[in-house]
Design an enzyme around this catalytic site. Structure first.
Site, PDB file in Angstrom:
ATOM      1  N   LEU A   1      10.312 -20.713  -4.749  1.00 46.57           N
ATOM      2  CA  LEU A   1       9.308 -19.835  -4.140  1.00 46.57           C
ATOM      3  C   LEU A   1       7.959 -19.946  -4.863  1.00 46.57           C
ATOM      4  CD1 LEU A   1       8.681 -17.301  -2.251  1.00 46.57           C
ATOM      5  CD2 LEU A   1       9.263 -15.916  -4.255  1.00 46.57           C
TER       6      LEU A   1
ATOM      7  N   ASP B   1       0.827  -1.209   0.000  1.00 43.29           N
ATOM      8  CA  ASP B   1       0.000   0.000   0.000  1.00 43.29           C
ATOM      9  C   ASP B   1       0.866   1.266   0.000  1.00 43.29           C
ATOM     10  OD1 ASP B   1      -2.344   1.421  -0.009  1.00 43.29           O
ATOM     11  OD2 ASP B   1      -2.724   1.240   2.141  1.00 43.29           O
TER      12      ASP B   1
ATOM     13  N   HIS C   1       2.567   3.421  -9.054  1.00 39.76           N
ATOM     14  CA  HIS C   1       2.333   1.999  -9.339  1.00 39.76           C
ATOM     15  C   HIS C   1       3.517   1.392 -10.101  1.00 39.76           C
ATOM     16  CE1 HIS C   1      -1.575   2.311  -7.628  1.00 39.76           C
ATOM     17  NE2 HIS C   1      -2.092   3.059  -8.592  1.00 39.76           N
TER      18      HIS C   1
ATOM     19  N   GLU D   1       1.059 -12.999  12.262  1.00 42.13           N
ATOM     20  CA  GLU D   1       1.656 -11.860  12.961  1.00 42.13           C
ATOM     21  C   GLU D   1       1.575 -10.660  12.021  1.00 42.13           C
ATOM     22  OE1 GLU D   1       2.783 -11.787  16.050  1.00 42.13           O
ATOM     23  OE2 GLU D   1       2.350 -13.918  16.338  1.00 42.13           O
TER      24      GLU D   1
ATOM     25  N   ARG E   1       0.367   7.698  -2.573  1.00 40.77           N
ATOM     26  CA  ARG E   1       0.960   8.723  -1.703  1.00 40.77           C
ATOM     27  C   ARG E   1       2.435   8.926  -2.017  1.00 40.77           C
ATOM     28  NH1 ARG E   1      -1.337   6.023   3.507  1.00 40.77           N
ATOM     29  NH2 ARG E   1      -1.854   4.478   1.908  1.00 40.77           N
TER      30      ARG E   1
ATOM     31  N   SER F   1      -7.608  -5.198  -5.208  1.00 40.25           N
ATOM     32  CA  SER F   1      -8.682  -5.752  -4.387  1.00 40.25           C
ATOM     33  C   SER F   1     -10.020  -5.642  -5.111  1.00 40.25           C
ATOM     34  CB  SER F   1      -8.764  -5.008  -3.045  1.00 40.25           C
ATOM     35  OG  SER F   1      -9.462  -3.793  -3.189  1.00 40.25           O
ATOM     36  N   SER F   2     -10.977  -6.432  -4.653  1.00 38.63           N
ATOM     37  CA  SER F   2     -12.300  -6.377  -5.281  1.00 38.63           C
ATOM     38  C   SER F   2     -12.941  -5.003  -5.058  1.00 38.63           C
ATOM     39  CB  SER F   2     -13.200  -7.508  -4.769  1.00 38.63           C
ATOM     40  OG  SER F   2     -13.025  -7.705  -3.394  1.00 38.63           O
TER      41      SER F   2
ATOM     42  N   TRP G   1     -12.174  -1.570  -7.659  1.00 39.78           N
ATOM     43  CA  TRP G   1     -12.980  -1.199  -8.825  1.00 39.78           C
ATOM     44  C   TRP G   1     -13.637   0.167  -8.645  1.00 39.78           C
ATOM     45  CZ3 TRP G   1     -12.527  -3.618 -13.268  1.00 39.78           C
ATOM     46  CH2 TRP G   1     -12.117  -4.944 -13.283  1.00 39.78           C
TER      47      TRP G   1
ATOM     48  N   ARG H   1     -12.130   2.822  -8.025  1.00 35.67           N
ATOM     49  CA  ARG H   1     -11.163   3.875  -8.427  1.00 35.67           C
ATOM     50  C   ARG H   1     -11.485   4.407  -9.828  1.00 35.67           C
ATOM     51  NH1 ARG H   1      -5.329   2.663  -5.746  1.00 35.67           N
ATOM     52  NH2 ARG H   1      -6.156   2.024  -3.723  1.00 35.67           N
TER      53      ARG H   1
ATOM     54  N   ARG I   1      -4.879  -1.965   8.739  1.00 32.86           N
ATOM     55  CA  ARG I   1      -6.100  -2.736   8.521  1.00 32.86           C
ATOM     56  C   ARG I   1      -5.825  -3.790   7.446  1.00 32.86           C
ATOM     57  NH1 ARG I   1      -7.427   2.583   6.951  1.00 32.86           N
ATOM     58  NH2 ARG I   1      -7.073   2.918   4.726  1.00 32.86           N
ATOM     59  N   LEU I   2      -6.748  -4.762   7.390  1.00 35.91           N
ATOM     60  CA  LEU I   2      -6.575  -5.866   6.429  1.00 35.91           C
ATOM     61  C   LEU I   2      -7.138  -5.544   5.053  1.00 35.91           C
ATOM     62  CD1 LEU I   2      -7.274  -9.321   8.142  1.00 35.91           C
ATOM     63  CD2 LEU I   2      -5.228  -8.598   6.937  1.00 35.91           C
TER      64      LEU I   2
HETATM   65  C1  IPE Z   1      -5.490  -2.590  -0.238  1.00 32.27           C
HETATM   66  O1  IPE Z   1      -5.140  -1.260  -0.372  1.00 32.27           O
HETATM   67  C2  IPE Z   1      -5.438  -3.269  -1.562  1.00 32.27           C
HETATM   68  C3  IPE Z   1      -4.118  -3.413  -2.148  1.00 32.27           C
HETATM   69  C4  IPE Z   1      -2.965  -3.086  -1.626  1.00 32.27           C
HETATM   70  C5  IPE Z   1      -4.112  -4.013  -3.468  1.00 32.27           C
HETATM   71  P1  IPE Z   1      -6.232  -0.092  -0.527  1.00 32.27           P
HETATM   72  O2  IPE Z   1      -5.463   1.154  -0.687  1.00 32.27           O
HETATM   73  O3  IPE Z   1      -7.185  -0.459  -1.591  1.00 32.27           O
HETATM   74  O4  IPE Z   1      -6.986  -0.175   0.862  1.00 32.27           O
HETATM   75  P2  IPE Z   1      -7.859   0.929   1.642  1.00 32.27           P
HETATM   76  O5  IPE Z   1      -8.895   1.405   0.700  1.00 32.27           O
HETATM   77  O6  IPE Z   1      -6.927   2.016   2.069  1.00 32.27           O
HETATM   78  O7  IPE Z   1      -8.391   0.187   2.821  1.00 32.27           O
HETATM   79  C1  IPE Z   2      -1.483   0.294  -3.410  1.00 27.79           C
HETATM   80  O1  IPE Z   2      -1.265   1.654  -3.439  1.00 27.79           O
HETATM   81  C2  IPE Z   2      -1.763  -0.288  -4.780  1.00 27.79           C
HETATM   82  C3  IPE Z   2      -3.177  -0.636  -5.011  1.00 27.79           C
HETATM   83  C4  IPE Z   2      -4.138  -0.587  -4.144  1.00 27.79           C
HETATM   84  C5  IPE Z   2      -3.512  -1.068  -6.345  1.00 27.79           C
HETATM   85  P1  IPE Z   2      -2.466   2.687  -3.457  1.00 27.79           P
HETATM   86  O2  IPE Z   2      -2.831   2.948  -4.869  1.00 27.79           O
HETATM   87  O3  IPE Z   2      -3.566   2.230  -2.595  1.00 27.79           O
HETATM   88  O4  IPE Z   2      -1.775   3.977  -2.852  1.00 27.79           O
HETATM   89  P2  IPE Z   2      -2.403   4.970  -1.781  1.00 27.79           P
HETATM   90  O5  IPE Z   2      -2.881   4.139  -0.627  1.00 27.79           O
HETATM   91  O6  IPE Z   2      -3.520   5.693  -2.455  1.00 27.79           O
HETATM   92  O7  IPE Z   2      -1.274   5.865  -1.408  1.00 27.79           O
HETATM   93 MG    MG Z   3      -4.014   2.459  -0.628  1.00 25.57          MG
END
Ligand code: IPE
Ligand code: IPE
Ligand code: MG
Length: 250
Positions: free
Chosen positions: A139, A28, A45, A215, A32, A73-74, A77, A79, A202-203
């Protein structure tokens, strides 16, 4: 990270380092990372893919057996369409440009997540990379793409219900192993460690069932900045953790 040792980022991997069998990573903070540098989110990215290459190498060098990375993640979409199509094209490029290297490095690739709704050409690519690396024994790299933990559990429940309705499964015989076997991660050990970068704690729907006893290590760096020193620091933190699994420990 209160209570955590102040491990130096420069420290070498010591002999006493505990290596997780299965490492999960919520990559994540790409957006940013880019914003802080006055760049477009998409550039974050691109840098994120470079950090992923480094992580795969580190997992091979340090002896991690399974690496699961959350790449889309599901819920992603929601975005803007431009960003979604950029992330999809990055996945295609990653597979195309890195396939030979992955094969050379004996990496077995698995893609988990919903296939419904993905373009046929992308599905072919996914099948191709899985087939071409299926016999590798090093791996296992599991890419969670178009993945959501709740949806995965729903699909498993539906599968078990169908089996029961067809008379092939006694509902009383359903146990934790049957559910685990109905998930896309069937046959893989649960993650020992889950890392999330960017300071979020968070997850976000990643490996809900499988994370029962993982962990968690939350690091402040954004994903593109996660390098070997960050990786070693996570291993050092993991080494200090007392995993009790409900028992009273040692
Ligand atoms: C979780 O990150 C999904 C991935 C890293 C692929 P997000 O950026 O989508 O999660 P939230 O929206 O901050 O919880
Ligand atoms: C993680 O980075 C990659 C994906 C979720 C695809 P983000 O795109 O969520 O970056 P932030 O959280 O907005 O900085
Ligand atoms: Mg993010």
């Amino acid at each position: 990270m209160a209570g955590e040792p102040a491990a130096s980022l420069k420290s070498e991997a010591g002999p006493g380092l505990r290596i997780p069998v299965h490492l999960g990573v919520i990559m994540d903070g790409n957006g940013r990372w880019a914003k802080q540098r006055g760049k477009r989110r998409t550039e974050g990215h691109v840098e994120g893919v470079k950090a992923l290459r480094g992580l795969v190498e580190n997992c091979i060098n340090y002896g991690v057996s399974y690496l699961t990375v959350f790449s889309f993640s599901s819920e992603n979409w929601t975005r803007p369409p431009d960003e979604i199509s950029f992330i999809f094209s990055l996945l295609r490029r990653f597979v195309a440009s890195d396939l030979q290297r992955l094969i050379r490095n004996n990496v077995k690739v698995r893609i988990i997540g919903a296939r419904a709704g993905l373009e046929p050409s992308l599905l072919r690519l996914i099948d191709d990379v899985e087939a071409k690396t299926a016999r590798n024994t090093g791996l296992t790299l599991i890419v969670a793409f178009n993945y959501g933990g709740k949806a995965e559990i729903v699909a498993a429940a539906r599968h078990l219900a169908r089996e029961a309705a067809a008379g092939r499964l006694d509902p009383e015989a359903i146990d934790e192993a049957s559910v685990a076997d109905a998930l896309t991660t069937a046959g893989m050990p649960d993650p020992d460690v889950i890392i999330r970068t960017s300071g979020e704690q968070r997850l976000s729907n990643f490996l809900l069932w499988q994370a029962a006893y993982s962990e968690f290590v939350f690091v402040d760096e954004n994903w593109p900045d996660f390098d070997e020193a960050s990786f070693v620091r996570v291993l050092e933190i993991y080494t200090t953790r007392d995993r009790r699994f409900g028992g009273i420990g040692v």
